[in-house]
Design an enzyme around this catalytic site. Structure first.
Site, PDB file in Angstrom:
ATOM      1  N   ASP A  54       1.756  44.027 -47.148  1.00 58.31           N
ATOM      2  CA  ASP A  54       3.190  44.128 -47.243  1.00 58.31           C
ATOM      3  C   ASP A  54       3.665  44.832 -48.318  1.00 58.31           C
ATOM      4  O   ASP A  54       3.261  44.195 -49.442  1.00 58.31           O
ATOM      5  CB  ASP A  54       3.820  42.835 -46.894  1.00 58.31           C
ATOM      6  N   ASP A  74      -3.691  45.253 -50.548  1.00 62.41           N
ATOM      7  CA  ASP A  74      -2.670  44.405 -50.278  1.00 62.41           C
ATOM      8  C   ASP A  74      -2.107  45.190 -48.946  1.00 62.41           C
ATOM      9  O   ASP A  74      -2.367  46.335 -48.570  1.00 62.41           O
ATOM     10  CB  ASP A  74      -1.687  44.354 -51.336  1.00 62.41           C
ATOM     11  N   SER A 127      -5.176  39.904 -48.977  1.00 60.25           N
ATOM     12  CA  SER A 127      -3.650  39.655 -48.876  1.00 60.25           C
ATOM     13  C   SER A 127      -3.374  38.107 -49.092  1.00 60.25           C
ATOM     14  O   SER A 127      -4.425  37.324 -48.787  1.00 60.25           O
ATOM     15  CB  SER A 127      -3.426  39.990 -47.277  1.00 60.25           C
ATOM     16  N   GLY A 128      -2.262  37.666 -49.272  1.00 59.16           N
ATOM     17  CA  GLY A 128      -1.827  36.368 -49.270  1.00 59.16           C
ATOM     18  C   GLY A 128      -1.509  35.916 -47.943  1.00 59.16           C
ATOM     19  O   GLY A 128      -1.349  34.512 -47.696  1.00 59.16           O
ATOM     20  N   ASN A 148       1.208  38.720 -56.998  1.00 51.85           N
ATOM     21  CA  ASN A 148      -0.228  38.255 -56.615  1.00 51.85           C
ATOM     22  C   ASN A 148      -1.065  39.377 -56.687  1.00 51.85           C
ATOM     23  O   ASN A 148      -2.292  39.175 -56.167  1.00 51.85           O
ATOM     24  CB  ASN A 148      -0.017  37.482 -55.325  1.00 51.85           C
ATOM     25  N   ASP A 179       1.232  45.914 -54.864  1.00 54.20           N
ATOM     26  CA  ASP A 179       2.672  46.130 -55.265  1.00 54.20           C
ATOM     27  C   ASP A 179       3.346  44.860 -55.891  1.00 54.20           C
ATOM     28  O   ASP A 179       4.330  45.010 -56.550  1.00 54.20           O
ATOM     29  CB  ASP A 179       3.591  46.496 -53.988  1.00 54.20           C
ATOM     30  N   LYS A 197      -6.649  36.944 -55.955  1.00 53.83           N
ATOM     31  CA  LYS A 197      -7.493  38.069 -55.167  1.00 53.83           C
ATOM     32  C   LYS A 197      -8.467  38.493 -55.797  1.00 53.83           C
ATOM     33  O   LYS A 197      -9.503  38.793 -55.220  1.00 53.83           O
ATOM     34  CB  LYS A 197      -6.336  39.110 -54.697  1.00 53.83           C
TER      35      LYS A 197
END
Length: 272
Positions: A12, A10, A45-46, A222, A219, A196
């Site tokens: 952020d 991931d 990542s989203g 998601n 973290d 994911k």
């Protein structure tokens, strides 16, 4: 440790520090070592693809992205898979959310193949962050009239309410969507079967890599499915409790102290 053939992370709150950067020189050296060890590196990542490419521009060896919470998989600028939300579902969800005061966010965005769309009059709770995360904003008069391939609906709510709102959205639209808190007061709404873990598994299968041979870092909520699904799920020390619950390992250091890079060094040492 099982032989690791793929590392996914991931961005952020995980790979990036609070200044939204990373140690370019250290990571570039790691990428060379990963390549020599035949270990692939993937960003999961989203965020939308354009933003992710901007983030990793200082280390151009990074060329593989599971973007939009699994909805778009791209390797060296080649789209391998995409999972879109059908436009009738997008319109139904948008209309229902905006009409219900218990669900209505500060704003909604539609993340599409040709732009990220938002209503012309809407303003973000954090305009600076919006400018950072979205380099393809398109303002429109009516979100229900957008005609594009839509990977994700994204909304802003008060940060302390996002888990509750995500649960309400999933209960309100059973079988139509998967809503998940992505942190920083944001909820991502994707196709019901998508997350994911699904996207990463699809990508790994093209390289004949099994989930047991994957290490993944995250973290937030998601990331939960991804960490639970892989052979080595690594939660950030600064991560949510729900992510830590499913992880095999918690980083000794948080995202502000290169927690991911430290564990990558450990993986490389263990792989010989």
């Amino acid at each position: 440790m099982t032989r690791i053939k793929l590392i996914a992370t991931d961005v952020d709150g995980t790979f990036l520090n609070q200044q939204r950067t990373y140690n370019h020189n250290r990571f570039a050296a790691q990428l060379n070592r990963l390549s020599s060890a035949s270990i692939r590196f993937v960003v999961a990542s989203g965020n939308h693809l354009g933003h992710l490419k901007d983030v990793f521009a200082p280390t151009p060896q990074v060329q593989t992205f599971v973007a939009e919470n699994g909805g778009l998989i791209v390797d060296h600028n080649r789209t391998l898979a995409e999972a879109q939300l059908p436009l009738p579902v997008v319109r139904e969800v948008v209309q229902a959310i905006l009409a219900d005061q218990t669900l209505r966010p500060q704003l909604l965005r539609l993340s599409g193949a040709h732009g990220t769309y938002l209503n012309r009059q809407d303003r973000s709770l954090d305009e600076a962050s919006q400018d950072y995360f979205f380099n393809n904003l398109v303002r429109v008069d009516d979100l229900t009239q957008v005609n594009d391939t839509i990977y994700k609906i994204n909304g802003e709510w008060p940060n302390d309410s996002i888990q509750t709102i995500a649960a309400k959205l999933n209960a309100h639209f059973p079988g139509l969507i998967n809503a998940t808190a992505s942190g920083f007061g944001s909820i991502d709404i994707v196709a019901p079967h998508m997350n994911k873990a699904v996207g990463l598994t699809q990508l790994a299968a093209t390289w004949h890599i099994t989930p047991a041979e994957i290490a993944a870092f995250g973290d937030n909520d998601n990331d939960r499915e991804m960490l639970a699904h892989v052979g080595l799920g690594v939660a950030m020390r600064n991560g949510t409790d729900s992510v830590k619950e499913v992880a095999d390992l918690i980083t000794p250091h948080d995202n502000n102290h290169e927690g991911v890079l430290d564990v990558i060094d450990t993986i490389l040492a263990d792989q010989g």
